[in-house]
Design a protein around this motif. Structure first.
Motif, PDB file in Angstrom:
ATOM      1  N   GLY A 189       0.792  -1.231   0.000  1.00 31.66           N
ATOM      2  CA  GLY A 189       0.000   0.000   0.000  1.00 31.66           C
ATOM      3  C   GLY A 189       0.824   1.280   0.000  1.00 31.66           C
ATOM      4  N   GLU A 190       2.075   1.228   0.412  1.00 30.75           N
ATOM      5  CA  GLU A 190       2.877   2.455   0.478  1.00 30.75           C
ATOM      6  C   GLU A 190       3.049   3.103  -0.891  1.00 30.75           C
ATOM      7  N   ARG A 213      -0.819   8.157  -5.429  1.00 29.89           N
ATOM      8  CA  ARG A 213      -2.027   8.999  -5.327  1.00 29.89           C
ATOM      9  C   ARG A 213      -1.657  10.409  -4.883  1.00 29.89           C
ATOM     10  N   GLU A 266       1.223   2.745  -3.578  1.00 34.94           N
ATOM     11  CA  GLU A 266      -0.057   3.272  -4.087  1.00 34.94           C
ATOM     12  C   GLU A 266      -0.406   4.599  -3.426  1.00 34.94           C
ATOM     13  N   SER A 267      -0.149   4.727  -2.134  1.00 38.26           N
ATOM     14  CA  SER A 267      -0.420   5.981  -1.424  1.00 38.26           C
ATOM     15  C   SER A 267       0.446   7.113  -1.967  1.00 38.26           C
TER      16      SER A 267
END
Length: 154
Positions: A126-127, A133, A129-130
């Motif tokens: 998830g890092e 974004r 992707e964050s």
């Protein structure tokens, strides 16, 4: 004011990362006689899957048209690109990878994919992707036509 300071620190971190990535990319791509800028232009064309104009390439990579044109001219002179007339715009030719350009891009891209697998393992799920974004949002809040900081409507 704390959010503004955090944003400023984030932008400075992005500038530092950008500088380091460009220097790293110059070293990495040197095996194919490329710089980061030239690698970026080849990548834009390879990822597009179709011929593009200098302004289209510049827009896709977030660089100036003049900067893209300079690199495209060098790549063309080295035989890594083809240039064909653009039926939609007489003064803006279409660029595409030549066979040598595709081979050059494939070589650096193969090495990049191996490197990306190793580096990606350093991040928690998830890092990335964050971060992507956040960077996309930050870029959308600072369009090139707003270089004077006059974009108060957002």
């Amino acid at each position: 004011m704390e959010q503004a300071k955090l944003l400023s620190d984030t932008v400075l971190a992005i500038f530092r990362a950008n500088g380091r990535l460009i220097a790293w990319g110059d070293h990495f791509a040197a095996a194919q006689a490329l710089t980061s800028a030239r690698w970026q232009m080849l990548g834009a064309l390879a990822l597009a899957g179709e011929p593009l104009t200098a302004p289209q390439i510049a827009d896709s990579m977030g660089v100036s048209r003049q900067g893209a044109q300079k690199q495209l001219n060098l790549l063309f002179a080295d035989g890594l690109l083809t240039r064909t007339p653009n039926p939609a715009h007489q003064r803006s030719p279409l660029y595409w990878l030549s066979a040598a350009g595709q081979q050059c891009f494939d070589a650096v891209d193969s090495r990049w994919r191996e490197h990306a697998l190793r580096v990606a393992a350093s991040f928690a799920p998830g890092e990335l992707e964050s971060v992507q974004r956040l960077l996309d949002k930050l870029a959308s809040l600072h369009p090139p036509e707003d270089a004077k900081g006059e974009n108060d409507a957002r």
